[in-house]
Design a protein around this motif. Structure first.
Motif, PDB file in Angstrom:
ATOM      1  N   TRP A  10       0.855  -1.179   0.000  1.00 32.92           N
ATOM      2  CA  TRP A  10       0.000   0.000   0.000  1.00 32.92           C
ATOM      3  C   TRP A  10       0.893   1.230   0.000  1.00 32.92           C
ATOM      4  N   PRO A  11       0.612   2.216  -0.831  1.00 31.85           N
ATOM      5  CA  PRO A  11       1.473   3.403  -0.886  1.00 31.85           C
ATOM      6  C   PRO A  11       1.513   4.144   0.454  1.00 31.85           C
ATOM      7  N   ALA A  12       2.648   4.732   0.751  1.00 26.02           N
ATOM      8  CA  ALA A  12       2.820   5.459   2.005  1.00 26.02           C
ATOM      9  C   ALA A  12       2.839   6.969   1.767  1.00 26.02           C
ATOM     10  N   THR A  13       3.072   7.371   0.546  1.00 29.45           N
ATOM     11  CA  THR A  13       3.125   8.804   0.253  1.00 29.45           C
ATOM     12  C   THR A  13       2.157   9.174  -0.866  1.00 29.45           C
ATOM     13  N   GLU A  14       1.844  10.452  -0.957  1.00 31.00           N
ATOM     14  CA  GLU A  14       0.937  10.914  -2.005  1.00 31.00           C
ATOM     15  C   GLU A  14       1.543  10.648  -3.377  1.00 31.00           C
ATOM     16  N   GLU A  15       2.825  10.830  -3.479  1.00 24.04           N
ATOM     17  CA  GLU A  15       3.498  10.620  -4.760  1.00 24.04           C
ATOM     18  C   GLU A  15       3.357   9.160  -5.217  1.00 24.04           C
ATOM     19  N   GLN A  16       3.575   8.238  -4.288  1.00 27.74           N
ATOM     20  CA  GLN A  16       3.417   6.812  -4.617  1.00 27.74           C
ATOM     21  C   GLN A  16       1.970   6.492  -4.995  1.00 27.74           C
ATOM     22  N   ALA A  17       1.032   7.082  -4.263  1.00 32.07           N
ATOM     23  CA  ALA A  17      -0.375   6.816  -4.522  1.00 32.07           C
ATOM     24  C   ALA A  17      -0.766   7.300  -5.922  1.00 32.07           C
ATOM     25  N   ARG A  18      -0.287   8.468  -6.292  1.00 35.12           N
ATOM     26  CA  ARG A  18      -0.595   8.981  -7.639  1.00 35.12           C
ATOM     27  C   ARG A  18       0.018   8.097  -8.709  1.00 35.12           C
ATOM     28  N   ALA A  19       1.189   7.555  -8.426  1.00 33.56           N
ATOM     29  CA  ALA A  19       1.844   6.660  -9.390  1.00 33.56           C
ATOM     30  C   ALA A  19       1.020   5.392  -9.570  1.00 33.56           C
ATOM     31  N   VAL A  20       0.451   4.881  -8.483  1.00 28.26           N
ATOM     32  CA  VAL A  20      -0.396   3.693  -8.570  1.00 28.26           C
ATOM     33  C   VAL A  20      -1.613   3.986  -9.455  1.00 28.26           C
ATOM     34  N   GLN A  21      -2.195   5.159  -9.282  1.00 32.38           N
ATOM     35  CA  GLN A  21      -3.360   5.518 -10.099  1.00 32.38           C
ATOM     36  C   GLN A  21      -2.991   5.613 -11.574  1.00 32.38           C
ATOM     37  N   GLU A  22      -1.858   6.204 -11.856  1.00 28.82           N
ATOM     38  CA  GLU A  22      -1.418   6.323 -13.254  1.00 28.82           C
ATOM     39  C   GLU A  22      -1.183   4.941 -13.860  1.00 28.82           C
ATOM     40  N   GLU A  23      -0.699   4.028 -13.032  1.00 30.61           N
ATOM     41  CA  GLU A  23      -0.397   2.681 -13.516  1.00 30.61           C
ATOM     42  C   GLU A  23      -1.655   1.845 -13.760  1.00 30.61           C
ATOM     43  N   LEU A  24      -2.644   1.983 -12.873  1.00 34.45           N
ATOM     44  CA  LEU A  24      -3.841   1.139 -12.967  1.00 34.45           C
ATOM     45  C   LEU A  24      -4.951   1.716 -13.845  1.00 34.45           C
ATOM     46  N   ARG A  25      -4.881   2.998 -14.132  1.00 35.14           N
ATOM     47  CA  ARG A  25      -5.978   3.643 -14.856  1.00 35.14           C
ATOM     48  C   ARG A  25      -6.207   3.014 -16.228  1.00 35.14           C
ATOM     49  N   GLY A  26      -5.162   2.479 -16.815  1.00 39.64           N
ATOM     50  CA  GLY A  26      -5.283   1.868 -18.137  1.00 39.64           C
ATOM     51  C   GLY A  26      -6.079   0.576 -18.134  1.00 39.64           C
ATOM     52  N   GLU A  27      -6.329   0.037 -16.963  1.00 37.30           N
ATOM     53  CA  GLU A  27      -7.046  -1.237 -16.869  1.00 37.30           C
ATOM     54  C   GLU A  27      -8.547  -1.069 -16.689  1.00 37.30           C
ATOM     55  N   VAL A  28      -8.994   0.167 -16.589  1.00 34.62           N
ATOM     56  CA  VAL A  28     -10.425   0.404 -16.442  1.00 34.62           C
ATOM     57  C   VAL A  28     -11.146   0.047 -17.746  1.00 34.62           C
ATOM     58  N   VAL A  29     -12.251  -0.661 -17.617  1.00 37.40           N
ATOM     59  CA  VAL A  29     -13.058  -1.037 -18.774  1.00 37.40           C
ATOM     60  C   VAL A  29     -14.312  -0.161 -18.821  1.00 37.40           C
ATOM     61  N   LEU A  30     -14.454   0.585 -19.908  1.00 37.17           N
ATOM     62  CA  LEU A  30     -15.590   1.503 -20.024  1.00 37.17           C
ATOM     63  C   LEU A  30     -16.501   1.188 -21.203  1.00 37.17           C
ATOM     64  N   ASP A  31     -16.212   0.108 -21.912  1.00 29.21           N
ATOM     65  CA  ASP A  31     -17.037  -0.208 -23.087  1.00 29.21           C
ATOM     66  C   ASP A  31     -18.018  -1.345 -22.857  1.00 29.21           C
ATOM     67  N   GLU A  32     -18.299  -1.645 -21.598  1.00 29.07           N
ATOM     68  CA  GLU A  32     -19.333  -2.632 -21.304  1.00 29.07           C
ATOM     69  C   GLU A  32     -20.558  -1.903 -20.775  1.00 29.07           C
ATOM     70  N   THR A  33     -21.737  -2.449 -21.057  1.00 30.98           N
ATOM     71  CA  THR A  33     -22.967  -1.826 -20.570  1.00 30.98           C
ATOM     72  C   THR A  33     -23.149  -2.060 -19.086  1.00 30.98           C
ATOM     73  N   GLY A  34     -22.834  -3.274 -18.643  1.00 28.44           N
ATOM     74  CA  GLY A  34     -23.034  -3.627 -17.245  1.00 28.44           C
ATOM     75  C   GLY A  34     -24.350  -4.353 -17.061  1.00 28.44           C
ATOM     76  N   PRO A  35     -24.574  -4.887 -15.860  1.00 31.60           N
ATOM     77  CA  PRO A  35     -25.794  -5.653 -15.591  1.00 31.60           C
ATOM     78  C   PRO A  35     -27.047  -4.797 -15.758  1.00 31.60           C
ATOM     79  N   ALA A  36     -28.159  -5.452 -16.123  1.00 31.52           N
ATOM     80  CA  ALA A  36     -29.421  -4.729 -16.277  1.00 31.52           C
ATOM     81  C   ALA A  36     -29.973  -4.353 -14.906  1.00 31.52           C
ATOM     82  N   PRO A  37     -30.473  -3.120 -14.748  1.00 33.71           N
ATOM     83  CA  PRO A  37     -31.067  -2.699 -13.475  1.00 33.71           C
ATOM     84  C   PRO A  37     -32.232  -3.633 -13.114  1.00 33.71           C
TER      85      PRO A  37
END
Length: 230
Positions: A10-37
């Motif tokens: 787990w990141p200990a500093t803000e700088e490390q935390a921002r780096a984690v976000q930059e690294e993982l952001r590419g894995e977000v999937v936004l082209d699925e509709t998702g489950p039906a309500p």
DNA sequence: GCGACAG
DNA sequence: ATCTTGTCGC
């Protein structure tokens, strides 16, 4: 029933935390509709704090999406792993939330987070982060517009207006009750914004906030009280 | 540099 | 998030 991808550390500093976000952001999937309500499970997660005792309590409450009846609940308590820093909320909330999700006896289905997903300085808010780490479809429903701009939606329940980062639409202001302040919905992972708003409306038959977050809020507060007493 | 700022 | 009583309204 829920497998979490455990981060190396787990990141200990803000700088490390921002780096984690930059690294993982590419894995977000936004082209699925998702489950039906209205189908399957919908799970609310929330967290409560006791800064003085360095305690955090998280709750996950699984609802039947069709009836909004409670199917399962789980809580987790721990020490506060990160300070509150705007834009880095996930590092404060996620460890306890992930532990609560893992403790559930059933599959969570869609996860509804208290906060943002795509609507984030680096487009990687709490809901997106949780989605990437669990693989689950997730959305964010926030009570405040954070740093984003929006025009007030029409007064009728169901009305929306774009939530804007400059000219980019990162989510929507959604009126869940006639004439009441809107909530701020954003896609997190594997769900599109239209479906995220549809789910939010299905979860707000009687209150401004989704039934998922209302119940998770009540449960994590109770878990915190009981942890403080013991 | 100053202010704003999910929970 | 959290500190906090009574009060107006459905």
């Amino acid at each position: 029933m829920t497998t979490v991808r455990i981060p190396a550390g787990w990141p200990a500093t803000e700088e490390q935390a921002r780096a984690v976000q930059e690294e993982l952001r590419g894995e977000v999937v936004l082209d699925e509709t998702g489950p039906a309500p209205g189908t399957g499970h919908v799970t609310g997660v929330d967290v409560a704090y006791d800064d003085g005792r360095d305690l955090v309590a998280a709750a996950a409450v699984v609802l039947d999406a069709a009836t909004l009846g409670t199917v399962a609940e789980a809580t987790a308590v721990g020490r506060i792993p990160f300070p509150y820093v705007p834009g880095l909320l996930a590092f404060r909330e996620l460890p306890a939330v992930l532990a609560a999700l893992e403790a559930l006896p059933c599959a969570p289905g869609l996860v509804v987070c208290d906060g943002y997903g795509l609507a984030h300085p680096r487009r990687f808010g709490l809901a997106s982060h949780l989605g990437v780490l669990t693989g689950l479809p997730a959305i964010g429903v926030a009570k405040n517009p954070f740093t984003f701009r929006y025009d007030d939606p029409a007064p009728a329940r169901g009305s929306t207006s774009p939530l804007l980062a400059g000219t980019e639409e990162v989510g929507r202001a959604l009126r869940t009750r006639d004439g009441v302040k809107p909530v701020f919905v954003s896609a997190g992972h594997r769900v599109d914004i239209g479906n995220a708003c549809a789910h939010t409306l299905a979860l707000t038959p009687g209150h401004r906030l989704p039934e998922t977050t209302r119940r998770a809020d009540a449960l994590c507060r109770r878990a915190l009280r009981e942890a403080s007493a013991a």
